[in-house]
Write a protein that holds these residues in place. Structure first.
Motif, short mmCIF file in Angstrom:
data_model
loop_
_atom_site.label_atom_id
_atom_site.label_comp_id
_atom_site.label_asym_id
_atom_site.label_seq_id
_atom_site.Cartn_x
_atom_site.Cartn_y
_atom_site.Cartn_z
N GLN A 80 1.94 -27.70 -64.61
CA GLN A 80 1.32 -27.57 -63.30
C GLN A 80 1.10 -26.11 -62.90
O GLN A 80 0.30 -25.81 -62.02
CB GLN A 80 2.19 -28.26 -62.24
CG GLN A 80 2.18 -29.78 -62.36
CD GLN A 80 0.77 -30.34 -62.28
OE1 GLN A 80 0.04 -30.11 -61.32
NE2 GLN A 80 0.36 -31.08 -63.32
N ASN A 81 1.80 -25.17 -63.54
CA ASN A 81 1.60 -23.75 -63.24
C ASN A 81 0.23 -23.28 -63.72
O ASN A 81 -0.23 -22.22 -63.33
CB ASN A 81 2.70 -22.92 -63.89
CG ASN A 81 4.04 -23.15 -63.24
OD1 ASN A 81 4.12 -23.41 -62.04
ND2 ASN A 81 5.11 -23.10 -64.04
N ASP A 82 -0.36 -24.07 -64.63
CA ASP A 82 -1.68 -23.70 -65.17
C ASP A 82 -2.78 -24.50 -64.51
O ASP A 82 -3.86 -24.63 -65.03
CB ASP A 82 -1.68 -23.95 -66.69
CG ASP A 82 -2.88 -23.28 -67.37
OD1 ASP A 82 -3.32 -22.24 -66.87
OD2 ASP A 82 -3.35 -23.83 -68.37
N GLN A 83 -2.49 -25.03 -63.33
CA GLN A 83 -3.42 -25.93 -62.68
C GLN A 83 -4.11 -25.27 -61.50
O GLN A 83 -3.48 -24.54 -60.72
CB GLN A 83 -2.67 -27.18 -62.19
CG GLN A 83 -3.57 -28.34 -61.84
CD GLN A 83 -4.33 -28.83 -63.05
OE1 GLN A 83 -5.45 -28.38 -63.28
NE2 GLN A 83 -3.73 -29.72 -63.82
N CYS A 84 -5.41 -25.52 -61.36
CA CYS A 84 -6.15 -25.05 -60.18
C CYS A 84 -6.24 -26.20 -59.18
O CYS A 84 -6.19 -27.37 -59.54
CB CYS A 84 -7.55 -24.60 -60.58
SG CYS A 84 -7.58 -23.15 -61.64
N ASP A 85 -6.40 -25.84 -57.92
CA ASP A 85 -6.50 -26.84 -56.86
C ASP A 85 -7.94 -27.03 -56.40
O ASP A 85 -8.28 -28.09 -55.86
CB ASP A 85 -5.65 -26.42 -55.65
CG ASP A 85 -4.20 -26.25 -56.03
OD1 ASP A 85 -3.60 -27.25 -56.48
OD2 ASP A 85 -3.68 -25.13 -55.92
N SER A 86 -8.79 -26.02 -56.58
CA SER A 86 -10.15 -26.11 -56.06
C SER A 86 -11.13 -25.44 -57.02
O SER A 86 -10.74 -24.66 -57.89
CB SER A 86 -10.24 -25.45 -54.68
OG SER A 86 -9.85 -24.10 -54.75
N LEU A 87 -12.38 -25.79 -56.84
CA LEU A 87 -13.48 -25.25 -57.65
C LEU A 87 -14.42 -24.50 -56.73
O LEU A 87 -14.96 -25.08 -55.78
CB LEU A 87 -14.23 -26.38 -58.36
CG LEU A 87 -15.51 -26.01 -59.11
CD1 LEU A 87 -15.19 -25.07 -60.28
CD2 LEU A 87 -16.22 -27.27 -59.61
N GLN A 88 -14.58 -23.20 -56.98
CA GLN A 88 -15.50 -22.38 -56.18
C GLN A 88 -16.81 -22.19 -56.95
O GLN A 88 -16.81 -21.68 -58.07
CB GLN A 88 -14.90 -21.02 -55.88
CG GLN A 88 -15.87 -20.08 -55.15
CD GLN A 88 -15.23 -18.74 -54.85
OE1 GLN A 88 -14.61 -18.56 -53.80
NE2 GLN A 88 -15.37 -17.79 -55.76
N PHE A 89 -17.91 -22.63 -56.36
CA PHE A 89 -19.23 -22.37 -56.92
C PHE A 89 -19.76 -21.06 -56.32
O PHE A 89 -19.96 -20.98 -55.12
CB PHE A 89 -20.21 -23.51 -56.57
CG PHE A 89 -19.97 -24.78 -57.34
CD1 PHE A 89 -20.50 -24.96 -58.60
CD2 PHE A 89 -19.21 -25.80 -56.77
CE1 PHE A 89 -20.29 -26.14 -59.30
CE2 PHE A 89 -18.98 -26.98 -57.46
CZ PHE A 89 -19.52 -27.15 -58.73
N THR A 90 -19.95 -20.07 -57.17
CA THR A 90 -20.60 -18.83 -56.73
C THR A 90 -22.07 -18.92 -57.10
O THR A 90 -22.43 -19.03 -58.28
CB THR A 90 -19.97 -17.61 -57.41
OG1 THR A 90 -18.61 -17.48 -56.98
CG2 THR A 90 -20.72 -16.33 -57.03
N LEU A 91 -22.93 -18.90 -56.09
CA LEU A 91 -24.38 -19.05 -56.31
C LEU A 91 -25.01 -17.67 -56.44
O LEU A 91 -24.81 -16.80 -55.58
CB LEU A 91 -25.01 -19.80 -55.14
CG LEU A 91 -24.45 -21.21 -54.87
CD1 LEU A 91 -25.15 -21.83 -53.67
CD2 LEU A 91 -24.60 -22.09 -56.09
N VAL A 92 -25.75 -17.47 -57.52
CA VAL A 92 -26.47 -16.21 -57.76
C VAL A 92 -27.95 -16.50 -57.54
O VAL A 92 -28.62 -17.11 -58.37
CB VAL A 92 -26.23 -15.70 -59.20
CG1 VAL A 92 -26.87 -14.33 -59.39
CG2 VAL A 92 -24.76 -15.65 -59.53
N ASP A 93 -28.46 -16.08 -56.39
CA ASP A 93 -29.85 -16.34 -56.01
C ASP A 93 -30.72 -15.24 -56.61
O ASP A 93 -30.68 -14.09 -56.15
CB ASP A 93 -29.95 -16.37 -54.48
CG ASP A 93 -31.38 -16.58 -53.98
OD1 ASP A 93 -32.24 -16.98 -54.79
OD2 ASP A 93 -31.63 -16.34 -52.78
#
Length: 580
Positions: A80-93
């Motif tokens: 669980q120490n290698d686990q992420c909780d969320s996914l951030q989408f960075t948009l490159v316009d």
């Protein structure tokens, strides 16, 4: 591999960053789409450039983001120490205007997934196709968004969407994006000037599609830092902020970074990721880096790196592949706009390849990043050599690029050659060739210090004629050299007569470029007969020709030609002639 969550070690929520490039033709609705998707905008998002607002088009890269709970398919089983909780989408316009394609190329190199925005009414346009090509060169996945569906008549809307979807799928059949998903939306119903009262159509469905298309990019925090900087500005009382994307390695507060084009090093005072302070960031992260005592006007766009890890190059060797949609010539000595990493500069190109293999033995080109060997011999090419057709690949070949000004870039970086001076209104692809930087030359005098190692041979063939025979072992030739030619350079070279005999050039004869050839095994009788009686000895005192004295050329009914084959190495400073 270190978890991507290390990049947000200050936050309780561990986040995986995923970069999505939004590309397409000008006025296809890219910025409106990014605005509809994003909940948090960076300093450079949504056309904050004053000229962008004035002209109503994107002039530079824009960045924004939105965050969602981590989808199940991205969860790492186990620790669980290698686990992420969320996914951030960075948009490159990325801008869509044709004149800004160098900015598009730079933006495309930092993305994990491409969203290609297509105006459903207009369909594929020139810049749409160019964006598709850039995507093929730079990222593994794509989603096509058919925008402005609200402009279609309601009764014919679905049939028009289906027709455009089929057309796009046919276009993508022979690309790496075959079977990629296509989704229809209307992100700004009523057009750009309409009030914001109407909700965007299809955006929640697009968000769900992006989640299913996301994956865990291969992030590696090790190795030297390389960060592509796209904006630079000052904040009163804080310092100068450089915003960009980390392409390799990792960065932490108090690290020292170099701005190699300026030969300046600075210490990192603080960092933020979309307004969240962080102490560390790694490959793939979008970050703002604050330094002190640095004028932001000195760096609009460029790279920062671990001190001493990048080189400034005056020339380089690349693997070369023509881009199939480019219809112009790829000629040696021509100049192209060359994007090397994140810099675009004019460069003169010289194409070269390998000697032709025997029929049926060609194995096709090696990978673009295969190491370059200075131990092999190469052949000079007047232009890029294309394959025989019928789906056969182009032969393996390379190019020497000589830059008009030094470029700073990492090894094996992407190289794209373009003809950006082509009329932007012409329906023609301007992306000409691609490759990887295999070798770079830092020395300004690389022509003397480095290029002689490069054994590129230019094959030469000269043809002359036998003028007469002087004895059974010697002929006088003409029309092979000019009278001002230094004949000593050619003494000892082998020649072949069209009648089959082999000879050696012994030296000049007279002052008009004629020369003497010695045939060691003697001329055949039929050759002597063919050339007439020139080999017969003169009687005593009967007008004998003095050595070096020329006679009038006799008219030959069956001239015998002389063939001289040799090669020169293009970068040999001594210009020696070589025969096998």
């Amino acid at each position: 591999m270190t978890a991507p969550s290390d990049s947000l070690s200050d936050s309780r929520v561990k986040t995986l960053n995923f970069n999505v490039g939004v590309l397409g033709h000008v006025d296809s609705g890219k910025t409106s789409l990014a605005r509809a998707l994003s909940s948090i905008a960076s300093t450079a998002a949504f056309d904050k450039n004053p000229q962008s607002r004035e002209r109503g088009v994107t002039l530079d890269l824009g960045f924004s983001s939105f965050t969602v709970p981590l989808p199940d398919h991205l969860r790492v089983p186990g620790d669980q120490n290698d686990q992420c909780d969320s996914l951030q989408f960075t948009l490159v316009d990325c801008p869509g205007h044709a004149s800004l394609i160098r900015t598009i190329i730079g933006g495309a190199q930092i993305i994990d997934l491409m969203v290609l925005v297509v105006d459903v009414v207009k369909g594929l346009q020139t810049q749409t196709a160019e964006c598709l090509l850039i995507g093929e060169l730079t990222c593994p996945r794509m989603v096509v968004v058919l925008n402005k569906t609200d402009l279609l008549p309601p009764a014919k809307r679905q049939s028009a969407i289906d027709k455009m979807t089929k057309r796009l799928q046919k276009t993508l059949e022979n690309t790496r994006f075959k079977d990629c998903p296509v989704i229809a939306v209307a992100v700004k119903p009523g057009g750009p000037d309409a009030p914001d009262t109407d909700e965007p159509q299809g955006v929640p469905e697009l968000m769900e599609l992006l989640k299913t298309q996301s994956y865990r990019p291969d992030r590696d925090p090790h190795g030297p830092l390389l960060m592509a900087v796209d904006h630079c500005f000052s904040i009163r009382g804080q310092g100068t902020v450089m915003t960009g994307t980390i392409l390799q390695g990792a960065l932490a507060v108090n690290d020292t970074v170099e701005i190699p084009t300026l030969k300046v090093t600075k210490k990192v005072k603080s960092m933020q990721m979309f307004r969240t302070p962080v102490s560390r960031a790694m490959q793939g992260d979008r970050v703002g880096v604050c330094v002190t005592q640095f004028d932001p006007k000195l760096l609009e766009r460029g790279v920062v790196c671990t001190p001493g890890s990048l080189r400034s190059l005056h020339a380089g060797l690349i693997s070369a592949r023509k881009i199939g949609y480019f219809k112009g010539a790829l000629a040696t000595r021509a100049k192209f706009h060359v994007t090397v990493g994140h810099d675009t500069v004019m460069a003169k190109v010289t194409f070269f390849g390998l000697p032709s293999p025997a029929p049926g033995t060609g194995a096709g080109p090696a990978p673009l990043d295969a190491p370059f060997s200075f131990d092999r011999e190469y052949l000079y090419q007047e232009s890029y050599a294309e394959g025989p057709g019928g789906g056969a690949p182009d032969p393996e070949q390379w190019a020497l690029l000589e830059f008009e000004r030094p470029v700073t870039c990492p090894a094996l970086c992407l190289v794209i050659g373009s003809k950006l001076d082509t009329d932007i209104h012409a329906n023609a692809c301007r992306l000409a060739f691609q490759g990887r930087l295999l070798e770079g030359f830092q020395d300004k005098a690389y022509g003397e210090s480095a290029l002689p190692r490069l054994r590129i041979a230019k094959m030469k063939h000269k043809e002359g004629q036998v003028e007469r025979v002087t004895d059974d072992y010697t002929v006088i030739g003409r029309s092979l050299f000019k009278k001002e030619t230094n004949m000593q350079l050619f003494v000892g070279l082998k020649v072949a007569l069209s009648t089959g005999e082999a000879g050696v050039i012994e030296g000049g004869f007279g002052q008009s470029g004629k020369y003497k050839i010695r045939v060691a095994e003697g001329l055949r009788a039929d050759t002597i007969l063919l050339l007439g009686s020139g080999s017969k000895k003169k009687g005593k005192g009967g007008g004998k020709t003095e050595p070096g004295q020329e006679e009038e050329p006799r008219a030959e009914s069956h001239p015998v030609s002389i063939h001289l084959h040799f090669k020169r190495y293009v970068f040999d400073t001594h210009k020696k002639m070589v025969q096998s």
